[in-house]
Design a protein around this motif. Structure first.
Motif, mmCIF file in Angstrom:
data_model
loop_
_atom_site.group_PDB
_atom_site.id
_atom_site.type_symbol
_atom_site.label_atom_id
_atom_site.label_comp_id
_atom_site.label_asym_id
_atom_site.label_seq_id
_atom_site.Cartn_x
_atom_site.Cartn_y
_atom_site.Cartn_z
ATOM 1 N N SER A 28 3.865 -5.662 -8.237
ATOM 2 C CA SER A 28 3.911 -6.709 -7.210
ATOM 3 C C SER A 28 3.835 -6.097 -5.810
ATOM 4 O O SER A 28 3.123 -6.598 -4.934
ATOM 5 C CB SER A 28 5.175 -7.549 -7.363
ATOM 6 O OG SER A 28 6.327 -6.728 -7.273
ATOM 7 N N SER B 82 0.257 -4.781 -5.273
ATOM 8 C CA SER B 82 -0.740 -5.824 -4.993
ATOM 9 C C SER B 82 -0.607 -6.336 -3.558
ATOM 10 O O SER B 82 -1.614 -6.612 -2.900
ATOM 11 C CB SER B 82 -0.618 -6.980 -5.988
ATOM 12 O OG SER B 82 0.572 -7.678 -5.794
ATOM 13 N N LYS B 83 0.620 -6.431 -3.044
ATOM 14 C CA LYS B 83 0.809 -6.855 -1.654
ATOM 15 C C LYS B 83 0.204 -5.843 -0.694
ATOM 16 O O LYS B 83 -0.486 -6.200 0.275
ATOM 17 C CB LYS B 83 2.289 -7.029 -1.338
ATOM 18 C CG LYS B 83 2.897 -8.268 -1.949
ATOM 19 C CD LYS B 83 4.360 -8.350 -1.608
ATOM 20 C CE LYS B 83 5.022 -9.508 -2.338
ATOM 21 N NZ LYS B 83 6.468 -9.556 -2.122
ATOM 22 N N SER C 14 -3.713 -9.916 -6.830
ATOM 23 C CA SER C 14 -2.672 -10.517 -7.651
ATOM 24 C C SER C 14 -2.456 -9.706 -8.916
ATOM 25 O O SER C 14 -3.328 -8.962 -9.359
ATOM 26 C CB SER C 14 -3.052 -11.951 -8.011
ATOM 27 O OG SER C 14 -4.255 -11.947 -8.747
#
Length: 182
Positions: free
Chosen positions: A131, A134-135, A146
């Protein structure tokens, strides 16, 4: 005087009816293979090698089922006893279980002939949170990124756009210590 040209003798396949040279382009090449190995081995030497390799694999499987490895058989036949025996885990059905390699795979998937998606797989094996990754990828390349489930139920990162060359440099700069051997 010039010689008369002799007629060409063509060998036709008894299975598909095509000339033996063209069987590989026919609809039933798998059915033609045994006939070709027996009647036209010079046209398809690869088929002959494959048939010999299958026979060798069958013999090795029979030896292994009897508890004799091919290394033991070679040593018993007077071969070198220093040959290393490799441990292989066999699953039911004769499939060989492979160890999962720790590697990051970056793929470019083209859709609609123009749009690209860059897929990053394997980051979680190095302790990177997908996560967060991906950011960071989304911010760096100003695209959508995503975490999604891949075809084999493992999570991967999908990034919109063709960034497959730039993403390698970005990953190694962002997480330099995670990819070094420990």
């Amino acid at each position: 005087m010039a010689e008369k040209p002799q007629p060409v003798l063509v060998l036709y396949c008894q299975v598909c009816g095509l000339p033996a040279e063209y069987c590989e382009f026919g609809p039933e090449f798998d059915k033609c293979k045994p006939w070709l190995i027996q009647n036209a081995p010079d046209l398809y030497p690869d088929l002959l090698k494959a048939a010999n390799a299958k026979e060798a694999d069958k013999v090795a499987d029979q030896l292994q089922s009897a508890g004799i490895s091919s290394v033991d058989a070679a040593a018993a036949a007077g071969g070198s006893s220093e040959a290393k025996q490799e441990e292989v885990k066999r699953l039911p059905g004769g499939k060989i279980k492979k160890k999962e390699k720790q590697e990051v795979v970056i793929e470019k998937v083209v859709r609609n002939k123009r749009k690209c998606i860059t897929t990053v797989k394997g980051l979680e094996l190095f302790g990177v949170k997908l996560s967060d990754a991906s950011k960071k990828l989304g911010k760096k390349f100003a695209t959508g990124a995503s975490v999604v489930k891949g075809p084999n139920d493992k999570e991967q990162i999908d990034v919109q756009g063709d960034i497959s060359y730039d993403v390698v440099e970005f990953i190694t700069e962002t997480w330099p210590n995670d990819f070094l051997p420990k």
